[in-house]
Design an enzyme around this catalytic site. Structure first.
Site, PDB file in Angstrom:
ATOM      1  CD  GLU A  25      -6.894   1.492  -1.964  1.00 52.52           C
ATOM      2  OE1 GLU A  25      -5.939   1.673  -1.223  1.00 52.52           O
ATOM      3  OE2 GLU A  25      -7.649   0.504  -1.853  1.00 52.52           O
ATOM      4  CG  ASN A  35      -4.893   3.252  12.140  1.00 50.50           C
ATOM      5  OD1 ASN A  35      -5.102   2.724  11.047  1.00 50.50           O
ATOM      6  ND2 ASN A  35      -5.742   3.183  13.147  1.00 50.50           N
ATOM      7  CD  GLN A  70       2.999  -6.252  -1.065  1.00 47.85           C
ATOM      8  OE1 GLN A  70       2.055  -6.595  -0.344  1.00 47.85           O
ATOM      9  NE2 GLN A  70       3.157  -5.031  -1.489  1.00 47.85           N
ATOM     10  CB  SER A  74      -0.096 -12.336   3.082  1.00 47.85           C
ATOM     11  OG  SER A  74      -0.104 -11.356   4.080  1.00 47.85           O
TER      12      SER A  74
END
Ligand SMILES: Cc1cc2nc3c(=O)[nH]c(=O)nc-3n(C[C@H](O)[C@H](O)[C@H](O)COP(=O)(O)OP(=O)(O)OC[C@H]3O[C@@H](n4cnc5c(N)ncnc54)[C@H](O)[C@@H]3O)c2cc1C
Length: 390
Positions: free
Chosen positions: A249, A373, A131, A166
């Site tokens: 998701e 977060n 990605q 990644s």
């Protein structure tokens, strides 16, 4: 929705369990329990063979529709599959970026030709993907991507730098966000390109991580080329496609992740029993607290799956919840190990041979990847609680 399993579902569970036990009991035994977070850079050849074994028997892309090469499992059966996969301690999936991100994106936004060209390679495990979103100046602020592409003689020519990519060192292809119209506002003028990785114009440089592994990379595009029809959605309309990718998701697979965490919790309890730390009232309290939060994670995942809404508010807390939960589980593991927690792999007297330390170090990243977060809190504040935008 009734989430109890029917007799048919339980028969399906037996089928999954038998398949996994047979595979992992034989040639693939060495991959058992390997390749998870913090261990993603291990046993490439063996895990690739496992990926292809799964593909050959119809056990990749289980949530995709059958007409797209998937297994077309019901939601119940997906839950069973991911739970059994985690229970069997089957290896971390090497094709997960293609299966969970690019594949669903092509099914939703791709042309029939793109689907015919790219989906079978993901199903069979013969083409791996990475990605290419983040850049040095574009992470949370993704619309700031500076990698650019232009059409030259019927091909896109791509220049720029991606980072934290990644599995780029393994990947055959990358889905790249590139600016194709520099005069347009930031969210427009971005295109979603499919770029082959194995060409002269692509330079992949591994980033050495504190776990000792190098599972992500810097990727430099210098005149890299891809065919003009390797654009998903309209040229300049890549932002909508990119946000679509992020919205896939992993509802059902969250339950597999939950079981994986629960397996780890069991091991922490076993370690605490073995070294007597289980008698410490504070450790006991933290073990109980973590177990309660693991149950909440599971119940929340079931609640999301049973919701009739496309984006139920409960889904927006998932990432923040599990990232913090796993950070605390890792810290608990370190405290249970005590002085042994500072021993690295290969050191004698190190329970798990450094696995806990590696996992603890790796999961510091969970508060960063897939939305930090702070960004998750912004999303909850603005979209769930209706607070004013920051
Ligand atoms: C293990 C790992 C794997 C990854 N794999 C990939 C991959 O395969 N492909 C890919 O494209 N990317 C990948 N990433 C990158 C990841 O998506 C980014 O790191 C993430 O989006 C954060 O961007 P950044 O690192 O640029 O940090 P920044 O966006 O620069 O953030 C820095 C700090 O500022 C805070 N911040 C930023 N904006 C706001 C705001 N509006 N409000 C409040 N606080 C804010 C952040 O929370 C953070 O604390 C990976 C990252 C990690 C850690």
């Amino acid at each position: 929705m009734d989430l109890r399993f029917s007799a048919e579902d339980e028969a399906f569970r037996d089928e999954v369990r038998t398949f996994l036990e047979e595979g992992l009991g034989g040639d693939f035994a060495v991959t058992r329990g390997r390749g998870g977070p913090g261990d993603d850079d291990c046993l490439f050849d063996e895990r690739l063979a496992w990926e292809r074994h799964l593909g050959a028997h119809g056990w990749t892309c289980v949530a995709w529709p059958k007409e797209q090469g998937g297994r077309g499992l019901s939601l119940h059966q997906q839950v069973i599959y991911f739970e059994e996969y985690a229970r069997a301690r089957a290896p971390g999936r090497i094709g997960h970026i293609g299966e969970t991100l690019l594949g669903p994106t092509l099914i939703a936004f791709g042309t029939a030709d793109q689907q015919r060209r790219f989906l079978p390679g993901i199903v069979a495990g013969t083409e791996l993907w990475c990605q290419g979103y983040s850049e040095p100046g574009a992470g949370s602020d993704l619309a700031n991507v500076q990698t650019r592409a232009e059409l030259v003689d019927g091909e896109w020519v791509v220049d720029g730098q991606k980072v934290w990519t990644s599995q780029a060192h393994w990947a055959h292809w990358c889905f790249v966000l590139a600016r194709t119209d520099r005069s347009a506002p930031p969210h427009r003028g971005i295109s979603y390109l499919l770029v082959p990785m194995r060409q002269d114009g692509v330079d992949t440089r591994p980033i050495h991580q504190m776990t000792g592994d190098s599972e992500f990379n810097e990727v430099f595009f210098s005149g890299a080329r891809t065919a003009s029809d390797n654009v998903v959605g309209e040229p300049g309309g890549g932002w909508t496609v990119a946000m679509g990718t992020l919205a896939f998701e992993r509802g059902a697979s969250t339950l597999g992740q939950n079981l994986m965490f629960l397996n780890e919790w069991d091991e922490v309890v076993a370690a605490a029993r073995a070294n007597g730390r289980v008698d410490d009232p504070v450790i006991r309290q933290r073990l109980a607290d973590t177990w309660g939060r693991l149950r909440l994670m599971r119940l929340n995942a079931l609640r999301i799956m049973s919701s009739s809404l496309d984006a139920p508010p409960a889904a927006m807390v998932t990432k923040l919840f599990w990232a913090n939960l796993h950070r605390d589980l890792g810290e608990l593991a370190m405290d249970v190990l005590g002085p042994a927690s500072s021993l690295w792999r290969g050191a004698s007297g190190n329970p798990g041979d450094g696995r806990w330390q590696r996992s603890w170090l790796y999961y510091q990243a969970a508060s960063i990847f897939a939305g930090t977060n702070e960004i998750q809190r912004n999303i909850i504040g603005e979209r769930v609680l209706g607070l004013p935008r920051s």
